[in-house]
Design an enzyme around this catalytic site. Structure first.
Site, PDB file in Angstrom:
ATOM      1  N   ASP A   1      31.851  46.725  46.564  1.00 48.36           N
ATOM      2  CA  ASP A   1      32.324  46.526  45.199  1.00 48.36           C
ATOM      3  C   ASP A   1      31.251  46.697  44.128  1.00 48.36           C
ATOM      4  O   ASP A   1      31.547  47.146  43.021  1.00 48.36           O
ATOM      5  CB  ASP A   1      32.963  45.140  45.070  1.00 48.36           C
ATOM      6  CG  ASP A   1      34.304  45.062  45.786  1.00 48.36           C
ATOM      7  OD1 ASP A   1      34.996  46.091  45.856  1.00 48.36           O
ATOM      8  OD2 ASP A   1      34.653  43.972  46.274  1.00 48.36           O
TER       9      ASP A   1
ATOM     10  N   TYR B   1      41.417  41.214  43.997  1.00 50.11           N
ATOM     11  CA  TYR B   1      40.624  40.023  44.330  1.00 50.11           C
ATOM     12  C   TYR B   1      39.827  39.524  43.132  1.00 50.11           C
ATOM     13  O   TYR B   1      39.296  40.321  42.358  1.00 50.11           O
ATOM     14  CB  TYR B   1      39.660  40.318  45.483  1.00 50.11           C
ATOM     15  CG  TYR B   1      40.063  39.648  46.769  1.00 50.11           C
ATOM     16  CD1 TYR B   1      39.794  38.298  46.977  1.00 50.11           C
ATOM     17  CD2 TYR B   1      40.732  40.339  47.766  1.00 50.11           C
ATOM     18  CE1 TYR B   1      40.171  37.666  48.149  1.00 50.11           C
ATOM     19  CE2 TYR B   1      41.116  39.723  48.944  1.00 50.11           C
ATOM     20  CZ  TYR B   1      40.829  38.380  49.132  1.00 50.11           C
ATOM     21  OH  TYR B   1      41.206  37.750  50.285  1.00 50.11           O
TER      22      TYR B   1
END
Length: 731
Positions: A374, A462
């Site tokens: 990420d 998320y």
């Protein structure tokens, strides 16, 4: 409205995390029709005159306890302060004179950040002295070649320019690129046809760009690829719970064209999404769940901390704090005051989230590539959302904005990216009550108040809540909280009694036609510890069973601490083992306590998990920094990102594992500690439709750093210190 604009409108309307620009991207104050090419449906604007001087403006959509600052007048006060708006604009002006940017219209500026001065110069610098020369580090991409440049702001020159081919990987995607690829599938008749076959209305379509990883296939050669997968938002804002399963579009990011379409889920229905909308405005219609009365920490004298630019001071701590587009939050030059000498002593030179690795455990065609990194692929700080006052952070929090740049170098503001607040949850700093048999009446207790630095990043589905917490006893705790929405898989099953015994679902059936897929989360921290100076050693303290000799004692065994100083990097490659316990100390062998112990800090792991993937699995090669939980490397300014500088479609040849395998000396050197917090997540129904937060952490704890308990002289709370605002407060 044509299909392309319709898709953009829906991406904007339903708040996909990747379109955070639509929420707080700020148009230049020099905005005019000719300077910008705007599409109101995407909330996106790109400058036709790429180096036009411009400044961002705020469009705050919520109130905070402070007035939004005007960042146009910001000036750096510390060598590590991030680049200001004026400096960003100067960088753009300097780049505009370089042949690369004068001759190309296809480049992107993927990153512009401060190039930090050399560490030894920063350590020598004192407040009040002239600032060290300011430089910018630029990462640009043009025709699949990555350019790294250093821009000297004091001389207005480009002092370094290096290139790397696409085989080395690509830089972090820009937000513009992520949004632009969502337009590509609707140019395909095949895609539009399969959407119609599934009974999904284009007006209900929401799509996400999914990093494709790297697998060494011919189609990946000389191409920067991304995959697009889509959902139906009909009836709910929580479109993640309504996947269009089996449909994956492979897109060439540079050519903006479809490479291939995989469609093998026509028989899988789109879930109904009933009661998946998690918004308060919707859920309160079903009746509010009022379990507790409102609670708030009140500080009648105001907070005990101060923020001067990017320098934070609280209790016995001071540190430098800055937002970063890749790492999110960077803590630098953290120092704690010695209660005896009143000296500010060095603990950490620099600490931040270096990389994340999130592999999903489903090897099937539409899922095998979901192995996200990420920070390096999406930019952890770029995905940071404005914090919600009173809910993300308490009433007396201080908020710090981030100032970053878009793909053409135009600066923009991410408001309320970080908050700072004092926390008191009724915890105890230390206590002792003497038992009655001693006939000594003593009860001494001290409350524990901590300082928290918080950021929350929403990387698509998320949410990561990232805390740095400072305690008065010298301890630093770093905590990762996971919340948000599961990435789910569509299925034909609506009850477990329909699943054949021999079929494995790769997850848990959460609701009708929805499987929550098993996955892991790994968060790797970079911790440049400087315990009373830069030259430190790493000591592994093994806790071993020692058996007594016959006749030595009624005891047959006891535990023994065996200390071993790591000589080289491989000595400090550590996998945690429950039945082979150790402590992990960073010490300064040149400085001792009054009784002769080396001063230090120890890493105290919390609950964690280890990657079980095969080391030759392509995702694990790229994320080899998770092969161990602990690493120690010699300080190297170029070795900060555990997955390498260029992570997108990287092949694993520039990772922490590669650096550490050089096995360089680390004893009594300037060294960096790396630690990975891990989670295995087997989804359960309580995670549906939005997950309660789960957390893990690690501590950096003084070990023989102080001569005694550093908060021994702290006073307790007294009744008169705590005003009663209302009668019921004293219950």
């Amino acid at each position: 409205m044509d299909a392309r604009n319709l898709l953009k409108f829906l991406v904007f309307s339903f708040g996909i995390a990747l379109v955070i620009l639509a929420t707080w991207f700020h148009l230049p104050s020099s905005f005019n029709k000719e300077a910008l090419d705007c599409n109101i449906f995407s909330g996106w604007c790109t400058s036709k005159n790429r180096f036009q001087s411009s400044n961002p403006i705020h469009k705050p959509s919520f109130s905070t306890r402070r007035q939004q600052p005007n960042h146009e007048s910001d000036e750096p006060r510390h060598p590590l302060d991030p680049l200001t708006i004026q400096e960003f604009n100067k960088v753009r002006a300097i780049l505009s004179t370089h042949p690369l940017f004068k001759s190309s219209n296809s480049y992107t500026l993927n990153s512009i950040v401060l190039e930090e001065p050399d560490k030894e110069l920063v350590l020598k610098w004192k407040n009040g002295q002239p600032l060290l020369p300011r430089k910018a580090s630029v990462v640009a991409l043009d025709k699949r070649v990555t350019h790294t440049l250093t821009v000297d702001l004091s001389t207005s020159e480009i002092t370094n320019h290096e290139t790397r081919p696409g085989s080395s990987g690509y830089p972090t995607m820009t937000l513009e690129e992520m949004v632009a690829v969502l337009d590509v599938p609707l140019k395909s008749g095949e895609f539009n046809s399969t959407i119609r076959k599934r009974g999904v209305n284009l007006a209900d379509l929401a799509c996400l760009p999914v990093a494709s990883g790297w697998y060494g296939t011919p189609v990946e050669e000389n191409r920067r690829l991304i995959k697009v997968q889509c959902y139906s938002s009909k009836g709910t804002v929580n479109f993640y719970m309504k996947p269009i399963e089996g449909l994956t579009v492979l897109v060439d990011m540079d050519k903006r064209e479809v490479v291939s379409i995989t469609d093998n889920g026509l028989n899988i229905p789109v879930a109904n999404g009933i009661d998946t909308d998690y918004r308060y405005s919707v859920q309160k219609l079903n009746g509010e769940l009022n379990l507790i009365n409102p609670i708030s920490l009140e500080q009648p004298k105001g907070p005990s901390f101060t923020v001067d630019g990017h320098l934070v001071k609280w209790a016995n701590w001071e540190f430098h704090l800055k937002p970063d587009p890749r790492a999110g939050t960077i803590i630098s030059q953290a120092k704690v005051r010695d209660p005896d000498t009143l000296e500010m002593r060095n603990v950490i030179y620099k600490g931040f989230t270096s990389e994340l690795f999130v592999p999903y455990m489903d090897p099937t065609d539409g899922w095998y590539f979901k192995t996200y990194m990420d920070a390096g692929e999406y930019g952890f700080g770029l995905q940071a959302m404005p914090l919600d006052p009173l809910n993300d952070c308490p009433r007396n929090a201080y908020y710090m904005d981030g100032v970053f740049t878009s793909a053409d170098g135009t600066p923009y503001v991410q408001p309320n990216m970080i908050c700072i607040f004092e926390s008191y949850a009724g915890d105890i700093a230390w206590r002792h009550a003497e038992c009655p048999i001693t006939d000594i009446k003593v009860t001494e207790v001290r409350p524990k108040v901590t300082l928290v630095v918080r950021m929350a990043a929403a990387v698509a589905n998320y949410d990561y809540i990232m805390d740095w917490e400072f305690q008065t006893d010298g301890l630093i705790r770093s905590k990762v909280g996971l919340s948000g929405i599961l990435m789910v898989k569509g299925t034909t099953y609506d009850h477990m009694n329909q699943v054949p015994d021999q079929e494995y679902l790769y997850g848990t059936l959460l609701s009708e036609n929805i499987i929550g897929v098993i996955h892991d989360h790994y968060v790797t921290y970079y911790l440049d510890m400087d315990i009373d100076g830069s030259d430190n050693s790493f000591v592994k303290v093994n806790i071993k069973k020692q058996e007594t000799s016959p006749g030595e004692s009624p005891r047959k065994s006891y535990l023994k601490a065996v200390r071993k100083v790591a000589k080289t990097e491989k000595d400090a490659q550590i996998k945690l083992q429950l039945y082979n316990p150790s402590e992990f100390h960073m010490v300064n062998p040149s400085k001792k306590t009054r009784v002769g112990n080396p001063v230090g800090y120890k890493l105290v792991p919390g609950a964690t998990a280890a990657s079980l993937l095969d080391h030759d699995d392509p995702p694990q090669k790229r994320a080899a920094f998770t092969n161990n939980q602990i690493w120690v490397t010699p300080y190297n300014k170029s070795e900060e990102w555990a997955g390498g500088l260029l992570v997108y479609q990287s092949q694993g040849d520039d990772t922490l594992q590669v650096w550490s395998d050089r096995d360089r000396p680390i004893e009594n050197k300037d060294i960096v500690l790396w630690y990975t917090v891990g989670f295995h997540h087997v989804p359960c129904q309580e995670d549906y439709p939005i997950m309660p937060t789960v957390s893990s952490s690690f501590d950096l704890k003084p070990v023989n750093f102080f001569e005694r308990n550093p908060i021994l002289r702290m006073p307790p709370n007294f009744q008169d210190d705590l005003p009663v605002c209302k009668a019921q407060d004293s219950a």
